[in-house]
Design an enzyme around this catalytic site. Structure first.
Site, mmCIF file in Angstrom:
data_model
loop_
_atom_site.group_PDB
_atom_site.id
_atom_site.type_symbol
_atom_site.label_atom_id
_atom_site.label_comp_id
_atom_site.label_asym_id
_atom_site.label_seq_id
_atom_site.Cartn_x
_atom_site.Cartn_y
_atom_site.Cartn_z
ATOM 1 N N ARG A 25 3.578 4.729 13.046
ATOM 2 C CA ARG A 25 3.858 4.496 11.626
ATOM 3 C C ARG A 25 2.780 5.197 10.807
ATOM 4 N NH1 ARG A 25 -0.410 2.403 10.567
ATOM 5 N NH2 ARG A 25 0.139 2.414 8.375
ATOM 6 N N ASP A 33 3.331 7.752 1.003
ATOM 7 C CA ASP A 33 4.454 8.163 1.864
ATOM 8 C C ASP A 33 5.230 9.313 1.263
ATOM 9 O OD1 ASP A 33 3.973 5.103 2.492
ATOM 10 O OD2 ASP A 33 4.762 6.150 4.248
HETATM 11 O O1 MRU Z 1 5.543 1.060 6.951
HETATM 12 P P1 MRU Z 1 4.317 1.872 7.296
HETATM 13 O O2 MRU Z 1 3.273 1.086 8.024
HETATM 14 O O3 MRU Z 1 4.671 3.170 7.971
HETATM 15 O O4 MRU Z 1 3.708 2.251 5.882
HETATM 16 C C1 MRU Z 1 2.574 3.070 5.843
HETATM 17 C C2 MRU Z 1 2.046 3.267 4.475
HETATM 18 O O5 MRU Z 1 2.630 2.872 3.492
HETATM 19 C C3 MRU Z 1 0.791 4.090 4.355
HETATM 20 O O6 MRU Z 1 0.038 3.654 3.287
HETATM 21 C C4 MRU Z 1 1.180 5.556 4.110
HETATM 22 O O7 MRU Z 1 2.053 6.004 5.109
HETATM 23 C C5 MRU Z 1 0.013 6.446 4.029
HETATM 24 S S1 MRU Z 1 -0.722 6.683 5.609
HETATM 25 C C6 MRU Z 1 -1.983 7.787 5.505
#
Ligand code: MRU
Length: 342
Positions: free
Chosen positions: A48, A237
């Site tokens: 993730r 993201d």
């Molecule tokens: O649902 P996730 O755990 O994949 O969400 C991750 C995030 O929102 C992070 O803050 C984002 O991907 C930035 S990672 C450098």
């Protein structure tokens, strides 16, 4: 195992990764031998974080090419295209996943031999993974210049080495500042419902000996009002023309930061920029209702209660003081120009 979050296993020709669903209790490594197992790993959040998903997407195309046991190049290309689509659709909000898939796919679709396709797909996927660490260190250096000795940084979710191939974006800045000799403390928001802050950010910072204190998401307002934090730094993201998509709860922190006069920064590689879209054109992933209704297999809410469980939210760009990228720190009133010229 190495010190990366995700890597290629050359003896079996498969993807290996840290299973982030087991942390902090267990450091388990899982193998993805098929595209379906990779998609399961992505959907269940074993892997993730936007940059780590970019690497997973790239390795996924390589895996698709190695899984093919026929001898027809055109048939392989059709499989690569349909597997790529399945991988890209497995999580829709973090743009890095489709960016990683497309970068590898575009490299190999003109090849004429199966062996060439495999070699070039894997080389390109490895390049994505190697570059991720280099880029994060550049983000780290650029961001560390904004931190003063003695600062406390509030962060949300996990934008650390576990969310990337290594080093991290928001936490990479903290790491770089600490490496430069600055005394930096971190306040980690728990990040309900899957607790990436409580489980992952705390774990990786404590492993590095960096001072971290865990708070509930709803304590963020109080610590900002009491000036117990000096800066907020989060990852992203997807950066659109008008703002930032990041883990649900980010918008709340951004508004609270502005209200309390605390700078709110977003640490992000250029691969997370989406030059074409605005807020309303991006799909926000909605996750299973039981993530809210249950903890560790037990109900903590009525089992048929209606639930709204978006994984991400959108923060309008006016709340962001600057975007910290590998190319420098950009004041966000120029976001449209940054997107045009990067
Ligand atoms: O649902 P996730 O755990 O994949 O969400 C991750 C995030 O929102 C992070 O803050 C984002 O991907 C930035 S990672 C450098």
């Amino acid at each position: 195992m190495n010190n990366r979050t995700i890597w290629w296993n050359y003896s079996v020709n498969c993807i290996e990764m840290i299973d982030q669903t087991k942390l902090p209790l267990k450091l388990d490594i899982i193998k993805c031998l098929t595209i379906d197992s990779l998609i399961d790993a992505i959907k269940s959040l074993s892997i993730r974080g936007a940059p780590a998903l970019g690497a997973a997407g790239g390795y996924g195309v390589a895996l698709s090419s190695f899984s093919y046991d026929g001898a027809n190049v055109e048939e392989l290309k059709n499989i690569l295209i349909s597997d790529s689509l399945k991988i890209k659709n497995s999580r829709p909000t973090a743009i890095n996943l489709s960016w990683g898939v497309d970068r590898v796919l575009n490299k190999i679709l003109r090849e004429k031999k199966i062996e060439e396709i495999r070699k070039d797909a894997l080389n390109e996927a490895e390049r994505i993974a190697d570059e991720d660490i280099v880029i994060n260190k550049m983000i780290g250096r650029n961001g560390a210049a904004l931190l003063e000795d003695g600062d406390t940084v509030l962060t949300h979710c996990n934008a650390g080495r576990l969310a990337c191939v290594g080093w991290g974006t928001a936490l990479g800045i903290v790491r770089s500042a600490v490496e430069m000799g600055k005394d930096i403390k971190v306040v980690a928001c728990e990040t309900r419902p899957l607790n990436q802050g409580g489980r992952l950010t705390t774990w990786e910072l404590m492993n590095d000996g960096i001072d971290v204190r865990l708070i509930t998401d709803s304590t963020a307002g109080m610590v900002m009002r009491k000036k117990m934090v000096d800066k907020v730094i989060v990852g992203a993201d997807r950066i659109t023309k008008d703002g930032v998509f990041n883990k649900i709860g980010t918008y709340t922190h951004a508004v609270l930061a502005k209200e309390n006069g605390i700078p709110f920064y977003v640490a992000v590689p250029l691969s997370t920029f989406d030059r074409s879209k605005r807020e309303e054109e991006v799909i926000i992933e909605e996750r299973d209702a039981d993530e809210l209704r249950m903890i560790n297999g037990s109900y903590i809410a009525p089992k048929d209660v209606k639930v709204f469980n978006p994984a991400f939210d959108f923060t309008p760009i006016k709340y962001v003081k600057a975007l910290i990228t590998e190319k420098g720190v950009f004041n966000t009133c120029k976001l449209v120009d940054i997107i045009k010229n990067d």
